[in-house]
Design an enzyme around this catalytic site. Structure first.
Site, PDB file in Angstrom:
ATOM      1  N   HIS A  25     -20.504  10.253  -3.636  1.00  0.00           N
ATOM      2  CA  HIS A  25     -19.082  10.004  -3.891  1.00  0.00           C
ATOM      3  C   HIS A  25     -18.479  11.098  -4.747  1.00  0.00           C
ATOM      4  O   HIS A  25     -17.278  11.129  -4.964  1.00  0.00           O
ATOM      5  CB  HIS A  25     -18.891   8.660  -4.601  1.00  0.00           C
ATOM      6  CG  HIS A  25     -19.311   7.502  -3.752  1.00  0.00           C
ATOM      7  ND1 HIS A  25     -18.668   7.177  -2.590  1.00  0.00           N
ATOM      8  CD2 HIS A  25     -20.326   6.625  -3.870  1.00  0.00           C
ATOM      9  CE1 HIS A  25     -19.263   6.140  -2.036  1.00  0.00           C
ATOM     10  NE2 HIS A  25     -20.272   5.786  -2.796  1.00  0.00           N
TER      11      HIS A  25
ATOM     12  N   LYS B  25       0.845  -1.205   0.000  1.00  0.00           N
ATOM     13  CA  LYS B  25       0.000   0.000   0.000  1.00  0.00           C
ATOM     14  C   LYS B  25       0.880   1.255   0.000  1.00  0.00           C
ATOM     15  O   LYS B  25       0.685   2.174  -0.792  1.00  0.00           O
ATOM     16  CB  LYS B  25      -0.876  -0.010   1.248  1.00  0.00           C
ATOM     17  CG  LYS B  25      -1.758   1.207   1.397  1.00  0.00           C
ATOM     18  CD  LYS B  25      -2.459   1.189   2.764  1.00  0.00           C
ATOM     19  CE  LYS B  25      -3.319   2.414   2.980  1.00  0.00           C
ATOM     20  NZ  LYS B  25      -4.553   2.393   2.192  1.00  0.00           N
TER      21      LYS B  25
ATOM     22  N   GLY C  56     -27.090  10.172   7.443  1.00  0.00           N
ATOM     23  CA  GLY C  56     -26.499  10.044   8.775  1.00  0.00           C
ATOM     24  C   GLY C  56     -25.237  10.844   8.990  1.00  0.00           C
ATOM     25  O   GLY C  56     -25.191  11.765   9.797  1.00  0.00           O
TER      26      GLY C  56
ATOM     27  N   ASP D 198     -15.947   4.290  12.142  1.00  0.00           N
ATOM     28  CA  ASP D 198     -16.388   3.388  11.092  1.00  0.00           C
ATOM     29  C   ASP D 198     -17.721   2.817  11.536  1.00  0.00           C
ATOM     30  O   ASP D 198     -17.960   2.659  12.728  1.00  0.00           O
ATOM     31  CB  ASP D 198     -15.343   2.264  10.967  1.00  0.00           C
ATOM     32  CG  ASP D 198     -15.807   1.143  10.072  1.00  0.00           C
ATOM     33  OD1 ASP D 198     -15.484   1.185   8.892  1.00  0.00           O
ATOM     34  OD2 ASP D 198     -16.491   0.209  10.554  1.00  0.00           O
TER      35      ASP D 198
HETATM   36  N1  GLN Z   1     -25.369   6.069   8.413  1.00  0.00           N
HETATM   37  C1  GLN Z   1     -24.207   5.792   7.642  1.00  0.00           C
HETATM   38  C2  GLN Z   1     -23.607   7.090   7.128  1.00  0.00           C
HETATM   39  O1  GLN Z   1     -24.318   7.970   6.825  1.00  0.00           O
HETATM   40  C3  GLN Z   1     -24.525   4.876   6.494  1.00  0.00           C
HETATM   41  C4  GLN Z   1     -23.299   4.464   5.728  1.00  0.00           C
HETATM   42  C5  GLN Z   1     -23.536   3.407   4.675  1.00  0.00           C
HETATM   43  O2  GLN Z   1     -24.638   3.095   4.312  1.00  0.00           O
HETATM   44  N2  GLN Z   1     -22.507   2.846   4.123  1.00  0.00           N
HETATM   45  O3  GLN Z   1     -22.427   7.230   7.003  1.00  0.00           O
END
Ligand code: GLN
Ligand code: ZN
Length: 764
Positions: A704, A19, A444, A501
């Site tokens: 993203h 990495k 979230g 995480d």
């Molecule tokens: N509640 C999480 C967030 O908003 C959901 C993340 C996910 O679905 N991968 O980060």
């Protein structure tokens, strides 16, 4: 003599050397020579380690700078024109296909701007491969000779290896047609592909190789007849190379496809007897009198010590049936999916550490089993005895067996997993939330800023007090809440600043989990994950999220949404136990989360979201009883976690990353679901969830991407969705959490989204 064999070793290096050097190379800090040097060192280290451990059959060509399937595409010249046209050095073409490449022109090179190829999960693992992408203009030919070079490199070091290749039928099946060639029938490429494989095998034979491992893992899937039929001619051709071919499958049951490979002119077969020991009878019956059986009895997918005595029994039985020269003791699959070395764990509790075996430790396991069967158990009595002690210690440990958890699970009844009333009645009760038409919310997380990470690090290291950290988190929550009120979101979130995480955060607070310091496993490219390990019965000693959610609700009059990760997702993104069923682990997690859901409700949090993004990937590989059972227990776990609340508490769930089956979502009976959707740009997908009976939010922008869709684009999208969904059912939200975004992007994205919702609200 029974030989020992390892199907592949992790290539990331014991200290993530791969990495570090690839990322340095990408950022221009390391030269290509430095990159290659580290690769060579890792390979040399792995081969020597295996040889010194006494492994008889050692793989080569298991190394990759990015992904072994991508290596093969490069080797076979399956390189879409959008990459080949730049005439980059091979290694840069590889990285461009794997992760995309964008760079301005220089004096000597032209500008490059090309996105990555599609990346997909490798069977039911958390490894992702780069999908071979074929078109009408694909022309197979050998581009270099990586497998030959690496075979010779090992030989130079005094290590005779067995090169490993993904087989041609699997390679095609796992690929796809490029967007300009959608009518291409992939299997029609086989007659052109096989001669190139044959050429490669011949080159390996010329270099001195005696054996080759050809992986055909798609044999554990439901294969169309046309693919099954392709094996015969393919392997008749390949067997002419003079190499001894071991055809390998793993991760599942081959029996439904056994006819396709029975009698092929190969030297032998490898099967995964960790996953499916029951297939032994049939697959061994199907061997010809000369063929060997490579028996995968050491788990390549998990971190538990092998029960050596049990494995020796298994291999003994194989030896009785086939004779000792026709049996090989092997890892069930490549060890790619396991962390490199348990010795790098300095903080694990000694009792628990004694139960684990990482890739390095698994080498000795195959060797000991082979020796026990060849020379008798006495020849390794000390090893077998120590092993038996730890197997028994684990089985009897208080950590693995918590009577309180067991009896609680045994007492669960049908009614525990259904809400107190059907959705229509709950909907009435939830009017107390006073939500407008087209309620807006987020998934979230809000941006995880550098400041947040700095504070979390300081807190973990003990450089700031828990009070100081709590103050900081509250300040973060204040800001996130204030922002959401300002732009007019309806159901607010606290932003998840306290979470590292979404699985680890919960695992660290639950009883029954262990964490490694260095247990990295490659997920894709240079991204590695360190999955938590479920070591024992799971329970929740104390509330995990109530403090933050309660605080967040206390500073606003709008409904605050509590945020939890669901039982199936926690299970999927951890190393599970192998001594109780996945179902029971999932239900234990569900009960622990149920306590949390109920405590949130009691603390005045009336909207609670339980995320299940991994629910689709847990689906067993083949249609049948196991898959049907999963389709029962996965939603059951969710409902068990969420059904303790009253009708006026609104349960949300969220899904992303996957081709979801609407049927599974329905079975959750969540009041509201949000689904990643913005990348499905084709309007026909809007139909997909149209019969979801409860409320739904189809993700309206790609989290993203930094791109800010203009308000009109949101409006147009809502308009399309409204043609299919009743307006009363529709929520307005992004695709997923915003943690990887920057604040300025997030602000603009959400503002436009909320304003679009307001336009529609005004219309009705
Ligand atoms: N509640 C999480 C967030 O908003 C959901 C993340 C996910 O679905 N991968 O980060
Ligand atoms: Zn998501």
């Amino acid at each position: 003599m029974v030989l020992s064999s390892v199907l592949g070793f992790p290539r990331i290096g014991a200290h993530r050397e791969l990495k570090k050097v690839t990322e340095s190379y990408w950022s221009g800090k390391a030269t290509v020579e430095e990159l290659f040097k580290v690769g060579k060192e890792i390979r040399a280290h792995n081969w020597k380690l295996q040889k010194e451990s006494g492994v008889d059959i050692i793989a080569s060509n298991d190394f990759s700078f990015y992904d072994q399937v991508l290596d093969l595409s490069l080797l076979l010249n399956v390189i879409p024109e959008r990459y080949s046209k730049y005439n980059l050095p091979a290694i840069d073409t590889l990285f461009a296909m794997g992760r995309g490449l964008q760079r301005p022109a220089t004096e000597s090179t032209s500008a490059v701007d090309v996105p990555a190829l599609e990346m997909v999960k490798w069977f039911d693992s958390n490894y992702h491969y780069v999908r071979p992408t074929f078109s009408h203009s694909t022309e197979f030919k050998l581009n270099g000779q990586k497998p030959v070079d690496e075979y010779l490199e090992a030989k130079e070091l005094g290590v005779e290896t067995r090169p490993v290749l993904l087989g041609p039928v699997s390679y095609l099946f796992l690929g796809k047609a490029d967007k300009d060639s959608l009518d291409l029938d992939l299997l029609s490429l086989l007659p052109k592909l096989v001669p190139v494989y044959a050429d490669l095998l011949k080159k390996l034979a010329d270099a001195g190789a005696k054996n080759v491992q050809i992986d055909e893992p798609v044999l554990v899937l439901d294969l169309p007849e046309s693919y099954k039929a392709a094996y015969k001619s393919t392997y008749e051709t390949l067997s002419k190379s003079g190499l001894q071919i071991i055809l390998a499958t793993y991760f599942g049951d081959v029996r439904p496809n056994l006819d396709a490979i029975k009698g092929l002119p190969v030297a032998g077969f490898h099967y995964d007897f960790v996953r499916v020991p029951e297939q032994f009878g049939e697959v061994s019956d199907a061997l010809t009198a000369e063929q060997v059986l490579s028996a995968g009895v050491v788990d390549g997918r998990n971190i538990w010590k092998t029960d050596l005595n049990k494995a020796v029994d298994f291999i003994e039985a194989a030896k009785q049936k086939l004779g000792e020269d026709r049996v090989i003791v092997a890892t069930s699959s490549s060890l790619l999916h396991t962390p490199v070395d348990l010795e790098n764990e300095k903080k694990l509790d000694a009792e628990i550490k004694d139960w684990f075996s990482f890739a390095t430790q698994k080498l000795s396991e195959v060797v000991v089993i082979a020796k026990a069967v060849t020379s008798g158990r006495d020849s390794v009595s000390a090893e077998l005895e120590t092993n038996a002690k730890s197997i028994s210690a684990r089985a009897h440990s208080k950590i693995t067996n918590d009577p309180a958890v067991r009896s609680r699970l045994a007492a669960v009844t049908e009614s525990d997993s259904s809400r107190k009333a059907p959705f229509a009645e709950r909907l009435e009760a939830q009017k107390s939330l006073n939500l407008p038409l087209f309620p807006t919310t987020t998934i979230g997380s809000f941006p995880q800023t550098k400041e947040i990470r700095v504070y979390r690090n300081k807190f973990t290291k003990g450089e700031i007090t828990p009070e100081e950290y709590e103050k900081f988190i509250e300040k973060e929550i204040d800001e996130v809440v204030k922002f959401q009120e300002e732009i007019g979101l309806d159901v607010l979130v606290h932003g998840e600043p306290e979470r590292n995480d979404m699985v680890q955060y919960f695992g660290e607070q639950l009883k029954g989990f262990a964490f490694t310091q260095n247990g990295w496993v490659q997920s894709y490219g240079s991204r590695y994950v360190r999955p938590p390990i479920i070591v024992g019965d799971v329970s929740r000693p104390h509330p995990m999220t109530v403090k933050e959610s309660k605080y967040a609700q206390s500073i606003t009059k709008k409904p605050m949404k509590g945020m939890l990760t669901g039982p199936v997702t926690i299970l999927r993104w951890s190393f599970p136990r192998d001594d109780i069923s996945l179902k029971d682990q999932s239900l234990q997690l569900a009960l622990a989360l149920r306590d949390e859901v109920n405590d949130l409700e009691a603390a005045g949090v009336k909207v609670i979201q339980v995320d299940e993004p991994a629910i689709r990937e847990g689906l067993p590989l083949r249609a049948g009883a196991e898959r049907e059972a999963y389709a029962q227990w996965a939603p059951l776990s969710f409902r068990l976690a969420t059904s303790g609340v009253d009708n006026d508490t609104q349960i949300h769930s969220h899904f992303c990353y996957s081709d979801l089956d609407p049927v599974h979502i329905k079975a959750l009976d969540a009041d509201v679901v949000s689904i990643e959707f913005s990348k499905k740009d084709d309007n026909k997908y809007i139909q997909e969830f149209s019969d979801y009976p409860n409320h739904i939010g189809l993700g309206l922008f790609d989290i993203h991407s930094p791109r800010v869709p203009p308000q009109e684009e949101f409006e147009a999208r809502i308009n399309e969705i409204l043609k299919v969904y009743p307006k009363e059912n529709l929520w307005i939200n992004p695709d997923c959490g915003l943690k990887t975004r920057k604040w300025d992007e997030t602000k603009k994205q959400l503002t436009n989204m909320v304003n679009a919702a307001k336009v529609y609200r005004a219309k009705f």
